[in-house]
Structures are given as structure tokens and as C-alpha cells.
Design an enzyme around this catalytic site. Structure first.
Site, short mmCIF file in Angstrom:
data_model
loop_
_atom_site.label_atom_id
_atom_site.label_comp_id
_atom_site.label_asym_id
_atom_site.label_seq_id
_atom_site.Cartn_x
_atom_site.Cartn_y
_atom_site.Cartn_z
N CYS A 69 0.84 -1.21 0.00
CA CYS A 69 0.00 0.00 0.00
C CYS A 69 0.87 1.25 0.00
O CYS A 69 1.64 1.49 0.93
CB CYS A 69 -0.92 -0.07 1.22
SG CYS A 69 -1.43 1.47 1.94
N CYS A 72 0.50 3.76 2.83
CA CYS A 72 1.03 3.18 4.07
C CYS A 72 2.53 3.44 4.16
O CYS A 72 3.06 3.72 5.23
CB CYS A 72 0.80 1.68 4.13
SG CYS A 72 -0.93 1.21 4.15
#
Ligand SMILES: [Zn+2]
Length: 145
Positions: A69, A72
Site C-alpha cells: 500500500c 502506508c
């Protein structure tokens, strides 16, 4: 305020009883003699996280993330930096939802990153999406309980 304030050692996982008034003095673990607060987010698995939910009297600030991600990855250094400012008031924890899929399912994590605050085993609030450092600090302190 109660004298019983259970803090889990970042190094060995022992439960230490550290009065809240002593938390700022960089308390050492009674068992392994390391600092109970590491100043860094802890990577926990489901069992480790469960132990924190059940035993820790500190509020927990949790980053549910995954390696694939992009946001992230942007969030990771911010979260690490936040640990240096939010500990010892909070314990910062990272849960890799790619590895801990069952836990992520139980927690109903629907998007990542998701940031959440837990107190006394209960979720107080969650916020999906990455945050900048100042927003994260403000958000956490607002919901410190
Ligand atoms: Zn220890």
C-alpha cells in the site's frame, strides 16, 4: 489517579507496574532492565496485540498497514516520528494486515492505512487514510481519553 498502571515492556513483553507520574522518567523493565518504552512503534502479531488490549493500561495508537500500500509507505516514517512524541502517553503499534489477515478481519479493517486508538481494550476511534505528522499528533492527543 490509581497507582496501578500496567505497561508492557517493549523488549521482553513483561508487564511492569509503573506509576503514571514516573512514566516520563524513561522507566526500565523489572525483568530485562531495558527501557519499557522504546520510542519506536512495535510490530505485533495477533497474540501480541491481544495481550496489549488485555493488559496494557496505556492507550494504544495502532497503524493497520500493508506492504503493498503506497499511502502506508508514506505514513510509515510519520508514524515512527510520532512515536518519539506520543510515547510514553501512548504505545504505538503497527499491524501488518497482509500477515495478520484474521486480525484485520476481526477488526473490520476495510481500507489501509487505518489508524485507531484503543483504551482499556476498547476501540475509541478510528481514522482511515494517511495523516501528516501534525494532524496525527493533534488527532491522537484529542482522543487520548
Ligand atoms: Zn523487559
Amino acid at each position: 489517579m490509581s497507582d496501578k498502571h500496567h505497561v508492557i515492556c517493549a523488549s521482553c513483553g513483561s508487564i511492569n507496574n509503573v506509576p503514571q507520574s514516573r512514566m516520563a522518567d524513561d522507566p526500565k523493565c523489572g525483568k530485562c532492565k531495558q527501557a519499557v518504552m522504546s520510542g519506536k512503534p512495535l510490530e505485533l502479531n495477533e497474540a501480541g496485540f491481544q495481550r496489549y488490549l488485555e493488559k496494557s493500561d496505556q492507550p494504544l495508537l495502532v497503524d493497520f498497514w500493508a506492504p503493498w500500500c503506497g499511502p502506508c509507505k508514506m505514513m510509515a516514517p510519520i508514524f515512527t516520528q510520532a512515536a518519539t512524541q506520543l510515547e510514553p502517553q501512548f504505545r504505538l503499534i503497527k499491524i501488518n494486515t497482509e500477515v495478520e489477515q484474521i486480525l484485520a478481519g476481526k477488526m473490520r479493517i476495510q481500507s489501509i492505512p487505518t489508524l485507531a486508538i484503543f483504551k482499556n481494550g476498547k476501540e475509541m476511534i478510528r481514522q482511515p487514510g494517511a495523516m501528516g505528522l501534525n494532524d496525527l499528533l493533534r488527532w491522537a492527543r484529542t482522543h487520548a481519553g
